[in-house]
Scaffold this motif. Structure first.
Motif, PDB file in Angstrom:
ATOM      1  N   GLU A 117      49.705   4.159  10.597  1.00  0.00           N
ATOM      2  CA  GLU A 117      51.145   4.413  10.683  1.00  0.00           C
ATOM      3  C   GLU A 117      51.341   5.920  10.668  1.00  0.00           C
ATOM      4  OE1 GLU A 117      55.536   3.310   8.869  1.00  0.00           O
ATOM      5  OE2 GLU A 117      53.787   2.160   8.237  1.00  0.00           O
ATOM      6  N   LEU A 118      52.126   6.412  11.635  1.00  0.00           N
ATOM      7  CA  LEU A 118      52.349   7.844  11.801  1.00  0.00           C
ATOM      8  C   LEU A 118      53.831   8.119  11.924  1.00  0.00           C
ATOM      9  CD1 LEU A 118      49.638   8.440  14.558  1.00  0.00           C
ATOM     10  CD2 LEU A 118      49.356   8.808  12.103  1.00  0.00           C
ATOM     11  N   LYS A 119      54.221   9.324  11.512  1.00  0.00           N
ATOM     12  CA  LYS A 119      55.610   9.757  11.695  1.00  0.00           C
ATOM     13  C   LYS A 119      55.788  10.181  13.144  1.00  0.00           C
ATOM     14  CE  LYS A 119      56.167  11.353   6.894  1.00  0.00           C
ATOM     15  NZ  LYS A 119      56.503  12.504   6.023  1.00  0.00           N
ATOM     16  N   LEU A 120      56.336   9.260  13.947  1.00  0.00           N
ATOM     17  CA  LEU A 120      56.431   9.518  15.374  1.00  0.00           C
ATOM     18  C   LEU A 120      57.368  10.671  15.684  1.00  0.00           C
ATOM     19  CD1 LEU A 120      55.550   8.625  18.191  1.00  0.00           C
ATOM     20  CD2 LEU A 120      57.467   7.032  18.212  1.00  0.00           C
ATOM     21  N   ASP A 121      58.470  10.779  14.943  1.00  0.00           N
ATOM     22  CA  ASP A 121      59.409  11.863  15.223  1.00  0.00           C
ATOM     23  C   ASP A 121      58.779  13.229  14.952  1.00  0.00           C
ATOM     24  OD1 ASP A 121      59.291  11.316  12.546  1.00  0.00           O
ATOM     25  OD2 ASP A 121      61.450  11.027  12.274  1.00  0.00           O
ATOM     26  N   VAL A 122      57.916  13.323  13.945  1.00  0.00           N
ATOM     27  CA  VAL A 122      57.229  14.591  13.669  1.00  0.00           C
ATOM     28  C   VAL A 122      56.257  14.916  14.804  1.00  0.00           C
ATOM     29  CG1 VAL A 122      55.662  15.805  12.106  1.00  0.00           C
ATOM     30  CG2 VAL A 122      57.485  14.352  11.176  1.00  0.00           C
TER      31      VAL A 122
ATOM     32  N   ARG B 194      58.348  -6.809   0.273  1.00  0.00           N
ATOM     33  CA  ARG B 194      57.748  -6.090   1.396  1.00  0.00           C
ATOM     34  C   ARG B 194      58.396  -4.741   1.663  1.00  0.00           C
ATOM     35  NH1 ARG B 194      53.170  -8.970   1.952  1.00  0.00           N
ATOM     36  NH2 ARG B 194      53.499 -11.136   2.546  1.00  0.00           N
ATOM     37  N   ALA B 195      59.562  -4.498   1.122  1.00  0.00           N
ATOM     38  CA  ALA B 195      60.349  -3.318   1.501  1.00  0.00           C
ATOM     39  C   ALA B 195      59.619  -2.006   1.267  1.00  0.00           C
ATOM     40  CB  ALA B 195      61.681  -3.320   0.759  1.00  0.00           C
ATOM     41  N   SER B 196      58.854  -1.912   0.188  1.00  0.00           N
ATOM     42  CA  SER B 196      58.209  -0.632  -0.153  1.00  0.00           C
ATOM     43  C   SER B 196      56.716  -0.612   0.118  1.00  0.00           C
ATOM     44  CB  SER B 196      58.463  -0.314  -1.637  1.00  0.00           C
ATOM     45  OG  SER B 196      59.845  -0.181  -1.891  1.00  0.00           O
ATOM     46  N   GLU B 197      56.157  -1.727   0.598  1.00  0.00           N
ATOM     47  CA  GLU B 197      54.728  -1.770   0.865  1.00  0.00           C
ATOM     48  C   GLU B 197      54.342  -0.812   1.989  1.00  0.00           C
ATOM     49  OE1 GLU B 197      53.764  -5.832   1.662  1.00  0.00           O
ATOM     50  OE2 GLU B 197      53.422  -6.311  -0.444  1.00  0.00           O
ATOM     51  N   PHE B 198      53.245  -0.085   1.825  1.00  0.00           N
ATOM     52  CA  PHE B 198      52.669   0.820   2.823  1.00  0.00           C
ATOM     53  C   PHE B 198      53.598   1.981   3.190  1.00  0.00           C
ATOM     54  CE2 PHE B 198      50.746  -3.345   3.482  1.00  0.00           C
ATOM     55  CZ  PHE B 198      49.400  -3.039   3.465  1.00  0.00           C
ATOM     56  N   ALA B 199      54.609   2.244   2.380  1.00  0.00           N
ATOM     57  CA  ALA B 199      55.555   3.321   2.694  1.00  0.00           C
ATOM     58  C   ALA B 199      54.867   4.678   2.588  1.00  0.00           C
ATOM     59  CB  ALA B 199      56.751   3.255   1.756  1.00  0.00           C
ATOM     60  N   LEU B 200      55.137   5.560   3.566  1.00  0.00           N
ATOM     61  CA  LEU B 200      54.587   6.917   3.520  1.00  0.00           C
ATOM     62  C   LEU B 200      55.323   7.762   2.495  1.00  0.00           C
ATOM     63  CD1 LEU B 200      54.058   7.643   7.328  1.00  0.00           C
ATOM     64  CD2 LEU B 200      52.470   6.652   5.672  1.00  0.00           C
TER      65      LEU B 200
ATOM     66  N   PHE C 134      48.714   7.566   7.754  1.00  0.00           N
ATOM     67  CA  PHE C 134      47.418   7.092   7.298  1.00  0.00           C
ATOM     68  C   PHE C 134      46.760   6.269   8.398  1.00  0.00           C
ATOM     69  CE2 PHE C 134      49.823   7.691   3.383  1.00  0.00           C
ATOM     70  CZ  PHE C 134      48.900   8.370   2.585  1.00  0.00           C
ATOM     71  N   VAL C 135      45.439   6.182   8.334  1.00  0.00           N
ATOM     72  CA  VAL C 135      44.662   5.319   9.201  1.00  0.00           C
ATOM     73  C   VAL C 135      43.531   4.750   8.371  1.00  0.00           C
ATOM     74  CG1 VAL C 135      43.296   7.272  10.029  1.00  0.00           C
ATOM     75  CG2 VAL C 135      43.326   5.156  11.331  1.00  0.00           C
TER      76      VAL C 135
ATOM     77  N   ALA D 234      43.241   7.189  -0.447  1.00  0.00           N
ATOM     78  CA  ALA D 234      43.185   5.799  -0.919  1.00  0.00           C
ATOM     79  C   ALA D 234      44.589   5.315  -1.275  1.00  0.00           C
ATOM     80  CB  ALA D 234      42.255   5.681  -2.112  1.00  0.00           C
ATOM     81  N   PRO D 235      45.510   5.247  -0.314  1.00  0.00           N
ATOM     82  CA  PRO D 235      46.858   4.763  -0.609  1.00  0.00           C
ATOM     83  C   PRO D 235      46.854   3.261  -0.915  1.00  0.00           C
ATOM     84  CG  PRO D 235      46.587   5.073   1.745  1.00  0.00           C
ATOM     85  CD  PRO D 235      45.341   5.606   1.101  1.00  0.00           C
TER      86      PRO D 235
END
Length: 804
Positions: free
Chosen positions: A690-695, A528-534, A669-670, A648-649
């Motif tokens: 999932e969004l980069k909240l800090d950005v 699971r560690a790398s799944e859906f990673a931006l 991505f959404v 298409a990630p």
């Protein structure tokens, strides 16, 4: 700890203090009183009755017709269904008009044709829990074991008119796990004397040391063991006052010998145990560690398999008790017991706790050994039990105690200066005030210059450092009397940073749209560690993971949210909306601290709207979750800068997913979870973001500017464009906005059509355009000029034609 007000009054003068007032004062002094219960408060008209005659009910096999003297001119007839009712008994009678617990009212009645004027009561009917009722009265009515007078108050005779204070003790206040400990506390609060028993049992000429010998093989676990021998015991029930005190303290009465040991336990806080000396099997006691696999049948008739880390009391050959926890059935006191050995010892709290936990045996004795008993009371408690066995069981106490080992615990001496004490409390106490508080606590003190040294009694093991003395002074002086002050000097009031404020805005927005916040592990599995990673990097592995499932730091919040949604779906929660704000960790290379970034992620599945009374249902789709993200952007002032483009990630549906851009930079991505994964996780059609909240929260923003609502009318034009099916609506919208200029105030897609009337490879996209000028009313000519410009740009840049 349940404290009987009547019992406490034997040690401290409580005159002028109602139970409620006393409870308030104890709470204000630092020990919380959770409640005060007066059992008799909801009962009335209950008296002692004497059963003069008892005969079989003429019309019922299981009923008795009793003639009962209730202190009135004439006895009354009462029909009773208890098996144990009989003539010659003194019983508790609820007269006609009486009220029992639960507002149960007693009325005159006829039972199978016979008149009944009241009810003969069991203890449970008087509000006493069945677990506290003596076993001989667990079924049937209660018989008073000593002389009482018909007509007197039965509730007073049973101490149901007592007030019971429930103390909620913190682990450090083990001294208050006894009536004596509470008495010291109350005496200090009220500034009154403590009247404690001074046991001095009458002894025979026969020596106890001739009857029993004690040897300790585990002195670290059991530094001291004291025994007294009482012979010629007459077994029987304990007096009603002792039974009722024990029941009010939450302890079940058994017989006079066992009740005495329990009474002294509650009184002194020192656990005792009574062995049947004749069933002991030898004339010696050996305290040792158990042999691995050794067996002992305890008082609850359960066979216990012992281990080598448990302490046992033996007769030199076999165990007769599990030290500090429970006695053995082979040496149990019973109705035929004549000679008794009283055990009073100091057992190590850790070994008692380990044994108690291993066997699932939690007792009043083990609880006190775990928290610590007062070594100064070991001998006195043993003497008190022996004295009571003479008084209540007609026993003969053998001369002297048999003592093995020694326990040299000197009282601690703790010092504090008056200056430090006042500085900590913000008070201006004088030394005389402090000395008086310690006098009330019965602590010996020595004062030299500006320093006071306190000799702490062994009963107060919680006082070890100067700060403990400060606490004692504060609570006895009264927290309400400590002055209120404000900090001095320049202070900077605390506040949230702009980032923290932004995070709260995000959370409030999502919760307002129907999401619930989730908090998941930062640790995950290798899979699971790398799944859906931006950002795809090698996952960060832990050097000492607790399990394979928690061996890596996560690079995305989505995998755990999917698991949470699946967990809820599996428990008949088909509609789930969860979000999380949390950190992900990016590998920066070997021996380099991973980079930590904050992300925002969400998952939604099931129904978005469901109005069953109107028959309306709306399932979640791509545009639902996209609209939520767009609304979030508007909430934080980034709506104009956020765009979407097809993507298409891995892990997402290839045709229902978009990349989220902020100023053309990818921030997340959404889209829909890939159907294969949905099927694997057994969840319904799910949509994720999932969004980069800090950005998002660190992005620069222009100052908020407000515009007045235009007083001039706007003009709308609808256009339907025929374009290649590969052309995206977003591209067309961008062309329209650029060509429309300042007069174009709104662009909205309202229809997309591909069908039998369209040329193959083509589609129709319809837009609603709004034109307005805040300064004036636009003419048709002005709007037409801009509109024609828009159409020309669409034709030139996108190959779009107006649909006929």
């Amino acid at each position: 700890m349940f404290v009987s007000y009547k019992w406490l009054a034997q040690y401290v003068d409580l005159a002028g203090q109602s139970p409620q007032e006393l409870a308030e004062k104890i709470t204000r002094a630092g020990i919380e009183v959770e409640g005060v219960e007066i059992p008799a408060s909801e009962m009335k008209n209950i008296v002692v009755g004497y059963v003069k005659t008892r005969e079989q009910h003429p019309n019922a096999d299981k009923l008795s017709k009793c003639l009962v003297d209730v202190g009135e001119e004439e006895p009354v007839q009462i029909i009773c269904g208890a098996k144990n009712v009989d003539a010659g008994q003194y019983v508790a009678v609820a007269k006609t008009g009486a009220v029992l617990p639960g507002n149960f009212k007693i009325k005159r009645a006829k039972l199978r044709g016979e008149e009944s004027n009241g009810m003969i009561c069991s203890l449970s009917e008087l509000g006493i829990e069945s677990r506290l009722t003596p076993k001989e009265y667990a079924e049937g009515i209660f018989n008073f074991p000593n002389d009482v007078t018909p007509g007197e108050d039965a509730l007073a005779a049973l101490n149901r008119d007592d007030a019971i204070l429930e103390l909620s003790l913190t682990p450090n206040r083990s001294d208050a796990l006894s009536m004596m400990g509470v008495a010291y506390e109350v005496a200090a609060i009220l500034d009154r004397d403590v009247n404690l028993p001074a046991p001095n049992p009458a002894e025979s000429d026969e020596k106890a040391s001739d009857a029993i010998h004690i040897h300790i093989d585990a002195p670290k676990d059991n530094p001291i063991y004291i025994a007294r021998v009482v012979k010629n015991i007459k077994m029987g029930p304990s007096p009603i006052w002792m039974q009722t005190y024990l029941m009010n303290a939450g302890v079940r009465p058994h017989n006079n010998v066992v009740d005495i040991t329990n009474y002294v336990l509650m009184e002194y806080g020192q656990p005792l145990h009574a062995f049947d000396l004749d069933r002991l099997g030898s004339n010696e006691i050996v305290v040792r560690r158990a042999v691995e696999g050794e067996k002992l049948i305890t008082l609850d008739d359960t066979e216990r398999i012992l281990s080598a880390d448990q302490l046992v009391i033996t007769n030199g050959k076999e165990p007769v008790a599990l030290a500090g926890v429970m006695g053995g059935a082979n040496s149990e006191v019973h109705d035929g017991t004549v000679n008794v050995l009283i055990e009073s010892a100091y057992f190590d709290g850790q070994i008692v706790r380990a044994a108690s936990k291993a066997h699932g045996l939690r007792s009043e004795a083990s609880a006190r050994f775990e928290k610590g008993v007062d070594p100064a009371r070991i001998q006195a408690a043993c003497d008190r039990a022996a004295e009571l066995m003479v008084e209540l069981a007609s026993g003969t106490v053998l001369s002297g105690s048999v003592v093995a080992g020694e326990l040299a615990i000197e009282p601690k001496r703790v010092s504090i200066t008056l200056e430090k004490l006042n500085m900590r409390l913000g008070t201006d106490l004088q030394m005389g005030d402090v000395e008086d508080i310690f006098r009330r606590l019965q602590f010996e003190t020595e004062t030299k210059d500006n320093e006071i040294t306190v000799t702490v009694p062994t009963r107060r093991a919680d006082i070890m450092i100067p700060e403990d003395l400060t606490e004692e002074v504060a609570r006895l002086y009264g927290y309400d009397h400590i002055p209120l002050t404000l900090p001095e000097g320049a202070t900077q009031p605390g506040s949230l940073t702009s980032y923290q404020l932004g995070r709260r805005v995000v959370r409030r927005y999502l919760e307002g749209t129907g999401f619930n916040q989730a908090m998941t592990y930062s640790l995950t599995s290798a899979k699971r560690a790398s799944e859906f990673a931006l950002e795809h990097r090698a996952p960060v592995a832990l050097s000492m993971p607790m399990s394979e499932e928690r061996a890596y730091l996560r690079q995305s919040l989505i995998p755990h949210l999917i698991e949470a949604a699946a967990y809820n779906n599996a428990r008949q929660m088909p509609s789930v909306a969860l979000y999380e704000t949390g950190s992900i960790y990016l590998n920066e290379g070997e021996n380099v601290q991973p980079k930590e970034e904050e992300r925002l992620a969400g998952i939604i599945t099931g129904m978005w709207h469901e109005h069953l009374w109107q028959g309306e249902k709306k399932a979640v789709d791509f545009f639902t979750v996209k609209g939520i993200v767009e609304g979030l952007a508007a909430q934080i002032g980034l709506a104009e800068r956020m765009t979407f483009q097809k993507a298409a990630p891995a892990g997402f549906h290839p045709g229902r997913t978009a990349e989220v851009l902020l100023d053309s930079e990818s921030i997340g991505f959404v889209g829909q979870l890939h159907p294969t994964i949905s099927k694997e996780m057994d969840i319904k059609e799910a949509y994720l973001f999932e969004l980069k909240l800090d950005v998002l929260l660190n992005a620069s923003r222009e100052d908020l500017a407000y515009m007045a609502i235009s007083r001039h009318p706007f003009i709308s034009r609808d256009i339907a464009l025929v374009v290649d099916s590969t052309v995206e609506a977003a591209a067309l919208e961008a062309v329209i906005k650029q060509a429309g200029g300042a007069l174009l105030t709104g662009v909205r897609v309202f229809d997309v059509y591909e069908g039998e009337r369209m040329e193959e490879g083509k589609k129709s996209v319809a837009f609603a355009l709004t034109y307005a000028d805040p300064e004036k009313t636009l003419t048709d000519e002005e709007v037409t000029a801009v509109h024609e410009k828009v159409l020309a740009a669409l034709k030139e840049q996108a190959g779009a034609d107006l649909r006929a």
